[in-house]
Motif scaffolding. Structure first.
Motif: not given
Length: 351
Positions: A260-271
């Motif tokens: 579905g999506d690949t992102l960093t943990m930092g990007e997950l937090l920012a979202h």
């Protein structure tokens, strides 16, 4: 029309995701047989197949190959979403495979539904469900086509941080109406969490994992050198849509991995912070902390071991373990999955 058999298909999570996707697809012409320990149709199935014309439930004995083979007569594809927690999960998959071969089925997908191909090798808590299963698939490869459907992490754990506990309940008539309107999903928590249980280990006890939107908390793993590792996530409904589209492919690859999506943990937090407008309270956890936690966790605490092992796997940031290659995305380009940011925006706006 060809027939799809789904073992464990009455489940509110993966079973529902696949069946609702197949039934709602205008391009799908598959009949559905649901293998279950009992004949009771769940509310969500009654809501989308009121007359029982698209899906039939067969009560079977998972420990009898003959019982399974009789139910699978005339079936083209067998997909397993069973989740036996009594230690018999791997044996059930092998029994289903042998029954499918005996019944002359063409395809089989064992109950993989997790991290990438390296996941079951590197993460010990996953081995109990997969031990010997793929070896059996390879053994029978000249008789039946088999594939592992890998999905990464369930995006829906984010949803458990959105809604209050306990969830409000409705009477059966109201629930049937809501489920019918939502094509098998009721508006609110059911639509967001899609049958995923509140099993996450966040300290706010919301049942969320990694980030909890309502309370603005997060526990996120980092690599030993302080980098945010990546995570591949897929929502349950998108898993169902990818599976439904895969049914019509002329051939399956050995690893039918979807993303579905690949992102960093930092990007997950920012979202999460951007969507909620909150500054999150974040606990950062390093590999050495997780290794210590694993050493202190008693062996019969399966969920505690699982969450610690999963987070430790994230810190390794390995391709084909927690970072997945979008194989099914490539093979089924008409399926456009929801990103983590879209998931948050979509369901948080309804809270």
């Amino acid at each position: 029309m060809p027939t799809l058999a789904i073992a464990g298909g009455t489940s509110a999570s993966l079973g529902r995701a696949i069946i609702t996707a197949v039934i709602s697809s205008e391009q799908s012409f598959w009949n559905i047989v649901i293998l279950s320990r009992n004949m009771s149709a769940p509310l969500w199935l009654r809501a989308i197949d009121k007359d029982g014309t698209r899906a039939q439930i067969y009560a079977i004995n998972y420990h009898s190959v003959d019982s399974l083979a009789a139910a699978l007569k005339g079936v083209h594809t067998v997909v397993s979403v069973t989740s036996a927690v009594d230690g018999s999960q791997a044996k059930i998959q092998i029994n289903l495979l042998e029954a499918a071969v005996k019944a002359g089925c063409k395809r089989f997908a064992p109950a993989q539904w997790g991290f990438g191909p390296l996941g079951s090798e590197n993460i010990s808590v996953l081995k109990w469900a997969n031990e010997g299963v793929w070896d059996a698939c390879v053994k029978h490869k000249d008789k039946i086509e088999s594939a592992k459907f890998n999905i990464g992490s369930f995006m829906n754990y984010i949803g458990h941080g959105m809604y209050p506990i306990p969830s409000p309940t409705s009477n059966e008539e109201t629930m049937l109406r809501q489920l019918a309107a939502g094509k098998g999903y009721a508006t609110g928590e059911d639509e967001a969490c899609q049958g995923l249980q509140r099993q996450g280990d966040l300290k706010d006890d919301s049942g969320a994992f990694l980030v909890g939107l309502r309370n603005g908390v997060a526990e996120l793993p980092q690599t030993e050198d302080g980098r945010w590792p990546r995570i591949s996530m897929t929502s349950l409904r998108d898993v169902g849509r990818f599976m439904a589209a895969s049914l019509d492919l002329p051939e399956w690859e050995e690893d039918m991995t979807m993303v579905g999506d690949t992102l960093t943990m930092g990007e997950l937090l920012a979202h999460a912070e951007a969507v909620t407008g909150k500054k999150f309270q974040v606990d950062v956890i390093k590999p050495r902390d997780l290794e210590m936690k694993l050493g202190e966790t008693v062996q019969d605490d399966f969920m505690g071991l699982m969450w610690a092992e999963f987070k430790l796997a994230y810190t390794r940031d390995l391709e084909d373990e927690v970072v997945l290659q979008p194989v099914v995305n490539r093979l089924c380009p008409t399926v456009i999955p929801m990103s983590a940011r879209q998931y948050m925006e979509n369901y948080w706006s309804n809270v």
